[in-house]
Scaffold this motif. Sequence first.
Motif, PDB file in Angstrom:
ATOM      1  N   UNK A 116       0.822  -1.215   0.000  1.00  0.00           N
ATOM      2  CA  UNK A 116       0.000   0.000   0.000  1.00  0.00           C
ATOM      3  C   UNK A 116       0.854   1.262   0.000  1.00  0.00           C
ATOM      4  N   UNK A 117       1.998   1.205   0.646  1.00  0.00           N
ATOM      5  CA  UNK A 117       2.850   2.394   0.737  1.00  0.00           C
ATOM      6  C   UNK A 117       3.804   2.532  -0.444  1.00  0.00           C
ATOM      7  N   UNK A 189       5.027   7.943   6.564  1.00  0.00           N
ATOM      8  CA  UNK A 189       6.266   7.335   6.083  1.00  0.00           C
ATOM      9  C   UNK A 189       7.101   8.377   5.361  1.00  0.00           C
ATOM     10  N   UNK A 190       8.364   8.508   5.770  1.00  0.00           N
ATOM     11  CA  UNK A 190       9.244   9.498   5.153  1.00  0.00           C
ATOM     12  C   UNK A 190      10.052   8.928   3.991  1.00  0.00           C
ATOM     13  N   UNK A 195      12.012   4.072   8.798  1.00  0.00           N
ATOM     14  CA  UNK A 195      10.642   4.527   9.054  1.00  0.00           C
ATOM     15  C   UNK A 195       9.638   3.459   8.645  1.00  0.00           C
ATOM     16  N   UNK A 196       9.884   2.818   7.517  1.00  0.00           N
ATOM     17  CA  UNK A 196       8.983   1.760   7.055  1.00  0.00           C
ATOM     18  C   UNK A 196       8.965   0.601   8.041  1.00  0.00           C
ATOM     19  N   UNK A 200       5.797  -1.071   9.985  1.00  0.00           N
ATOM     20  CA  UNK A 200       5.455  -2.482   9.832  1.00  0.00           C
ATOM     21  C   UNK A 200       5.324  -3.162  11.193  1.00  0.00           C
ATOM     22  N   UNK A 201       6.269  -2.878  12.077  1.00  0.00           N
ATOM     23  CA  UNK A 201       6.221  -3.464  13.424  1.00  0.00           C
ATOM     24  C   UNK A 201       4.963  -3.018  14.155  1.00  0.00           C
ATOM     25  N   UNK A 202       4.645  -1.725  14.060  1.00  0.00           N
ATOM     26  CA  UNK A 202       3.457  -1.200  14.730  1.00  0.00           C
ATOM     27  C   UNK A 202       2.176  -1.786  14.133  1.00  0.00           C
ATOM     28  N   UNK A 203       2.158  -1.958  12.799  1.00  0.00           N
ATOM     29  CA  UNK A 203       0.969  -2.504  12.139  1.00  0.00           C
ATOM     30  C   UNK A 203       0.704  -3.931  12.594  1.00  0.00           C
TER      31      UNK A 203
END
Length: 224
Positions: A116-117, A189-190, A195-196, A200-203
């Motif tokens: 998606x990103x 996301x920068x 940052x990615x 991903x970890x948080x998702x």
Amino acid sequence: MKPSSREQANAAVREFLSRRDWSKQTPARQRILAAFLRLATTNGYGAVSMRTLSGELGLRPSSLYSSFPGGKDEIVAEALSWFTHRFGQDLLASLEEAENPEDYWAALVRFHLSQQLQRPEADLWDLLVATDRVGKFLSEETRVEVATWLRLHEAMFAAAAEEMGRSLPSQNIFMILTLLDGAARWASWDGSPDSLEKLLVNAVAVTRSILTTEIPAPAGIPQG
């Protein structure tokens, strides 16, 4: 030995992908599809016509119709199928090293969010499918193909949940997929790998929390 739920889900996806042979697709058709996806993700689906597409490719509109006699509608249907096929193949590849249901779940979430990103056409796919629910511009064949893919994709999450000892009610899977599909709108996301990775970890953590949350089903919607 009976295949695990995850193995059965993967096998169902492989069978779905095998129904269409893309190896025989001509370079001309691939070039047109790539140009359509590029223009539609950059300028918006409504801004793409056979004339603008032919201009992007440096071709006459008649040349486009020789490859796609059905015009823009055929190109849209083909682009949806092509993206679905590539998404499915890449997803299966990302799951190869998942040794347990927890890793499998994490791989599903990480792949979806990354797509998606990093691939704008993923949002275009979502937009076209959502638009068809209102405008009904896709063929019935394409609509069935999309519905089948969505069901199989959801089944992969459900398989991981089952092997983790959890059921996955329809409202929970809807919430999880809505979160992942909307990543471009909420993820800050920068563009950097670090940052990615944090996203991903948080998702993975957030989706696992949704998995374990009991969400009351709206009236008339069965649990499942």
